[in-house]
Structures are given as structure tokens and as C-alpha cells.
Motif scaffolding. Sequence first.
Motif, short mmCIF file in Angstrom:
data_model
loop_
_atom_site.label_atom_id
_atom_site.label_comp_id
_atom_site.label_asym_id
_atom_site.label_seq_id
_atom_site.Cartn_x
_atom_site.Cartn_y
_atom_site.Cartn_z
N ARG A 21 -13.47 11.44 -4.70
CA ARG A 21 -13.74 9.96 -4.91
C ARG A 21 -13.90 9.19 -3.52
NH1 ARG A 21 -9.68 6.34 -4.00
NH2 ARG A 21 -9.69 4.34 -4.87
N GLU A 22 -13.03 9.52 -2.43
CA GLU A 22 -13.18 8.76 -1.51
C GLU A 22 -14.44 9.23 -0.67
OE1 GLU A 22 -11.23 6.65 -0.07
OE2 GLU A 22 -10.05 6.57 -2.03
N GLU A 23 -14.91 10.18 -0.55
CA GLU A 23 -16.20 10.55 -0.12
C GLU A 23 -17.16 9.85 -0.72
OE1 GLU A 23 -19.31 14.34 0.92
OE2 GLU A 23 -17.24 14.68 -0.03
N VAL A 24 -17.22 9.58 -2.10
CA VAL A 24 -18.43 8.88 -2.84
C VAL A 24 -18.25 7.24 -2.76
CG1 VAL A 24 -19.33 8.00 -5.26
CG2 VAL A 24 -18.57 10.37 -4.66
N LEU A 25 -16.99 6.81 -2.38
CA LEU A 25 -16.86 5.45 -1.90
C LEU A 25 -17.24 5.20 -0.77
CD1 LEU A 25 -13.26 4.75 -3.71
CD2 LEU A 25 -15.31 3.59 -4.15
N HIS A 26 -16.89 6.04 0.27
CA HIS A 26 -17.49 5.70 1.66
C HIS A 26 -18.88 5.92 1.60
CE1 HIS A 26 -18.33 6.40 5.73
NE2 HIS A 26 -18.82 7.34 5.61
N ALA A 27 -19.62 6.75 0.91
CA ALA A 27 -21.16 6.70 0.81
C ALA A 27 -21.75 5.28 0.25
CB ALA A 27 -21.62 7.87 0.14
N VAL A 28 -20.91 5.00 -0.98
CA VAL A 28 -21.70 3.62 -1.57
C VAL A 28 -21.35 2.34 -0.37
CG1 VAL A 28 -21.04 1.71 -3.23
CG2 VAL A 28 -21.02 4.49 -3.74
N ARG A 29 -20.20 2.57 0.21
CA ARG A 29 -20.08 1.38 1.39
C ARG A 29 -21.00 1.38 2.53
NH1 ARG A 29 -14.09 2.70 0.71
NH2 ARG A 29 -13.30 1.31 -1.02
N THR A 30 -21.36 2.67 2.68
CA THR A 30 -22.11 2.94 3.74
C THR A 30 -23.69 2.54 3.61
OG1 THR A 30 -20.86 4.75 4.73
CG2 THR A 30 -23.06 4.60 5.55
N VAL A 31 -24.24 2.94 2.37
CA VAL A 31 -25.71 2.68 2.30
C VAL A 31 -25.99 1.20 1.74
CG1 VAL A 31 -26.09 5.02 1.45
CG2 VAL A 31 -25.41 3.46 -0.23
N ALA A 32 -24.64 0.70 1.36
CA ALA A 32 -24.72 -0.98 0.95
C ALA A 32 -24.82 -1.71 2.29
CB ALA A 32 -23.40 -1.41 0.23
N ALA A 33 -24.18 -1.29 3.19
CA ALA A 33 -24.37 -1.98 4.65
C ALA A 33 -25.38 -1.60 5.43
CB ALA A 33 -23.13 -1.53 5.43
N GLY A 34 -26.58 -0.68 4.71
CA GLY A 34 -27.65 -0.37 5.56
C GLY A 34 -27.62 0.92 6.15
N GLY A 35 -26.56 1.71 6.13
CA GLY A 35 -26.36 2.85 6.72
C GLY A 35 -26.95 3.97 5.88
N ALA A 36 -26.85 5.34 6.47
CA ALA A 36 -27.14 6.28 5.62
C ALA A 36 -26.18 7.51 5.50
CB ALA A 36 -28.51 7.20 6.19
N VAL A 37 -26.12 8.13 4.75
CA VAL A 37 -24.89 9.09 4.55
C VAL A 37 -25.37 10.35 3.66
CG1 VAL A 37 -23.83 8.07 2.50
CG2 VAL A 37 -22.30 9.24 3.95
#
Length: 231
Positions: free
Chosen positions: A114-130
Motif C-alpha cells: 500500500r505505501e509503495e503504491v501511494l508513494h508512486a501515485v504522489r510522485t507521478v502526480a507531482a511530475g516525477g517518475a517512480v
Amino acid sequence: MQSEENQVRVVIVEDHPLFREGLRSALESADDVHVVGEARTLAELPGAVAAGRPQVVVMDLSLPDGSGIEATRRLAEEQPGAAVLVLTMADDDGTLLAALHAGARGYLVKGAGREEVLHAVRTVAAGGAVFGPDVATRIAALVTGGPRRAERVFPALTSREVEVLDLVARGYDNRRVSRELFVAEKTVRNHLTHIFEKLDVASRAEAVARARDAGLGVTGDEEGRGGGGGS
């Protein structure tokens, strides 16, 4: 709880009800994430995106009516404000490369926490790649100068099928492929049938796109000229 305007808006693309419901529950357990739509098929995706105006689309790649790779490509072209985070069972290098070339900003394999998916969602939403840790290591080898052996990218294909795919990706028609490999045209057609099945593609054009994403079909003197079409 944060106001909706401060939450990351997410659309989930997933055809399995239990996994889709579990993913939605996991995402919405975070105050800063709001699932604004779901799509079970590619046909449902445009409506979900139009209605929800997501910042992130969590994309499965294996859907009943087509490939999430092509959907990712279309979203990258038509909805650049919606970052695609791939969440899939597919763990092979060919699918990974195809997703990256299609414009995915993140790639996780199902089973991520769960935490890995949430981190990924936040990262790509902010313009990053994960990417998952193992995926990141493979990207370094595949994309930045490491060996790009087709047998590794498409492990399900035989060496002969890779040869056929490479020639098709160069724009050769079946007759020319048969001449190059000294086999009958019927044999070429049989190889192509097996290639389509193994790559889970429905057309020659889609097979060529997958091949080119993986670096096949382009020789040094062909780069810059573009590939010719063949049928």
C-alpha cells in the motif's frame, strides 16, 4: 481530511473487481488521494478520464478489449496532464520497455504494498517518475547502454521468431522475410501467428510497435530515416 481540490485525483483502470475494489480502498485510505473514476475496459477509459479529470491513471496492461500499452500511448498524447502509473502482473523486459516508450511515468508490479503504491501515485502526480527497486535496476541495463538482447526482452520468443520480428519491424513484407531467411512464406506466416500470440498483439502494426520499442528493426543507417511499412 484534505479538501478535494488539494487531493490527488486518480482513475483506476482494472478489470478484476476484487483487485479494483482493494486498490480503491487502499488509495482512499490516504487523506490526500481521491479516486474519481474507474474503468474496467479500454472502452470505458475515455469517459472516466473526461468525467474525473485525473492527475494520475493507475493502469493495468491486460484488459478484455485490448492492451493498456496503447491506452497509455494515447493518454500521453491526448491527456498529458494525466500521468500513467502502470500496475500490472507483467514483469518481463519487453512489456516494461513498451510501457516506458508509450509514456508511462511509473511502473509497479502487482504485489507492491500500500505505501509503495501511494508513494508512486504522489510522485507521478507531482511530475516525477517512480519504479519498483528491481524495475529500476533493469531499466538501467535496458535503456542506458546495457545489453539489449531481444531474447531477454522477449523471452517467450524463439531465436527464429526474434529474427522474423526484427525483419518485419524493418518494414519487410512476408515475401522478403522468406527470402532473407530462406524459408517458405507459409513458414513466415506461422511464425507471425506464434509471435502475435506470445506478445498478445492483434495486428502486424502492434507487433512492429512492440519490436521497435524494444530496439528491434532499426539499424544504424536506418535511424533518422524512419521505418518503411510492409504488409
